[in-house]
Design a protein around this motif. Structure first.
Motif, PDB file in Angstrom:
ATOM      1  N   ASN A   2      -8.527  -3.268  -9.471  1.00 36.78           N
ATOM      2  CA  ASN A   2      -9.107  -3.944  -8.314  1.00 36.78           C
ATOM      3  C   ASN A   2      -8.849  -3.167  -7.029  1.00 36.78           C
ATOM      4  O   ASN A   2      -9.712  -3.091  -6.148  1.00 36.78           O
ATOM      5  N   ASN A   6     -11.687  -1.758  -4.545  1.00 33.90           N
ATOM      6  CA  ASN A   6     -11.699  -2.078  -3.124  1.00 33.90           C
ATOM      7  C   ASN A   6     -11.709  -0.806  -2.269  1.00 33.90           C
ATOM      8  O   ASN A   6     -12.405  -0.727  -1.253  1.00 33.90           O
ATOM      9  N   TRP A   9     -15.128   0.704  -2.411  1.00 32.44           N
ATOM     10  CA  TRP A   9     -16.073  -0.132  -1.650  1.00 32.44           C
ATOM     11  C   TRP A   9     -15.918   0.087  -0.147  1.00 32.44           C
ATOM     12  O   TRP A   9     -16.911   0.287   0.571  1.00 32.44           O
ATOM     13  N   GLY A 217     -11.513  -8.328   0.268  1.00 30.69           N
ATOM     14  CA  GLY A 217     -11.688  -7.545  -0.957  1.00 30.69           C
ATOM     15  C   GLY A 217     -12.787  -8.142  -1.804  1.00 30.69           C
ATOM     16  O   GLY A 217     -13.099  -9.328  -1.714  1.00 30.69           O
TER      17      GLY A 217
END
Length: 404
Positions: A2, A6, A9, A217
């Protein structure tokens, strides 16, 4: 995993927000006259360079360093040994600072000395923008601790940029020939409106990174809501501008339609994560109409904003802050929340406008703020940069040199 997602992104969003500078260059360049097109783009291009270094050296520390009494950051100046997440976070915030300052470049176009603009851009990135960003976004900032909602900068970016623009316009005065002796407004049309539309689309694209990268997030589940509300706000802003022009009997202008859509996007910058699609549309509709009305109201007061930046970013940003409190999902029309939002909007003006005005006056005393009358008449492309944007249709630099 994750954390990696993030990081990627936010990196993508950083690139999207940086690409907004191309959108600003097209919108501001297209709304200016051909003889000043290079000057507008050079302010944005080199301004980006000055802002980046200035924000890294001091601005980031003032904004996001350890809070001192909720007023200012006291550390993280010129950071170097950063982890991947912190480095991308710094770069992302650098793009926000660049956006805030670039708002000013369009408003004051066609009359300010190039060196004067770059000097102000550095000062704004060093102090004016970071201090309010600290109040609104730093966990210890006094507005943040009151529950102030400003997801991606209706206050920190758009309002601060607009009120700095207003200070610059009052310090500079209008362009030559903009207003008659009896107060009549004379049109000074931009040289390339298709370029303005292309710039509007690029800015709209960048807004997905502007708002989408500002949530905690992607695992939070808010990403879809933020992106959907952002898009709907832009759509509604264009419709709101169109409706205002239609129902008041005004000409249906493409430039006003683009600005109305941008104002809708501005208005969703604070509350994209906390509004629902219906209230996002309402917010955008009001923003589009407000922007179109506000641009005319400012001109009637002999304030010559070349690209209507104050109407788009100032009125849109202020309305967006209030709307984020009014339409907060699950807590609609909470008076206490709305008052915090109003306080944040007032604080943006109370801080940015006088500070910017002092800076502009200081720059004027030191190096001169406004271009000489003859340079303004001939165009700042050649007189400031010794280049012209459209040599096939304008006099060549050699001819201009002979005329001088």
């Amino acid at each position: 995993m994750n954390e990696l997602i993030n990081l990627v992104w936010v990196g993508i969003c950083t690139a999207l927000v940086f690409f907004m500078q191309a959108g600003f260059a097209l919108v501001e360049g297209g709304l200016s006259r051909a003889k000043n097109s290079i000057n507008v783009i050079m302010k944005i291009y080199l301004g980006t360079c000055f802002i980046g270094v200035s924000f890294w050296v001091i601005g980031y520390g003032l904004a996001f360093g350890p809070s001192i009494e909720g007023l200012i950051g006291g550390g993280s100046f010129a950071p170097q040994k950063l982890g991947a997440t912190d480095a991308v976070g710094l770069l992302y915030q650098m793009m926000f600072a660049t956006t805030a300052v670039t708002i000013v470049s369009g408003a004051v176009a066609e009359r300010m000395r190039y060196g004067a603009y770059l000097t102000f851009a550095a000062l704004m990135a060093l102090v004016i923008y970071p201090v309010y960003a600290h109040w609104a976004w730093n966990p210890g900032g006094w507005l943040k601790t009151m529950g102030f909602v400003d997801l991606a900068g209706d206050g920190a970016v758009h309002s601060v940029g607009a009120w700095c623009s207003l200070a610059g316009l009052l310090a500079l005065g209008p362009r030559l020939g903009r207003f008659g002796k009896n107060g009549e407004v004379r049109d000074i049309p931009g040289h390339n409106l298709p370029m303005v539309a292309l710039g509007g689309f690029i800015l709209w694209l960048g807004w997905f990174g502007f708002n989408g990268g500002s949530i905690a997030g992607v695992e939070s589940g808010q990403l879809g809501t933020v992106l959907l509300n952002t898009y709907l706000g832009g759509c509604a802003g264009g419709i709101g501008a169109l409706a205002f022009m239609h129902f008041t009997g005004r000409p249906i202008l493409m430039s006003a339609s683009v600005n109305g859509s941008l104002c809708g996007l501005v208005a969703l910058t604070a509350g994209a994560a906390t509004l629902n699609p219906v209230t996002a549309i309402v917010t955008g509709l009001i923003a589009g109409a407000l922007c179109t009305w506000g641009a005319e109201a400012l001109r009637k007061r002999r304030i010559d904003d070349t690209v209507d930046a104050i109407a788009v970013h100032g009125l849109g940003g202020t309305w967006g802050l209030i709307a984020a409190g009014l339409f907060f999902e699950g807590d609609l029309f909470n008076g206490s929340r709305v008052m915090v939002q109003v306080l944040g909007a007032v604080a943006a003006f109370a801080w940015a406008f006088p500070m910017a005005y002092v800076c502009f006056k200081l720059v004027d005393k030191l190096i001169g703020l406004r271009a000489p009358t003859l340079n303004e008449q001939r165009g700042l492309d050649y007189t400031e940069h010794h280049e012209i944007g459209y040599p096939e249709f304008q006099n060549s630099p050699g001819q201009l040199h002979k005329e001088a």
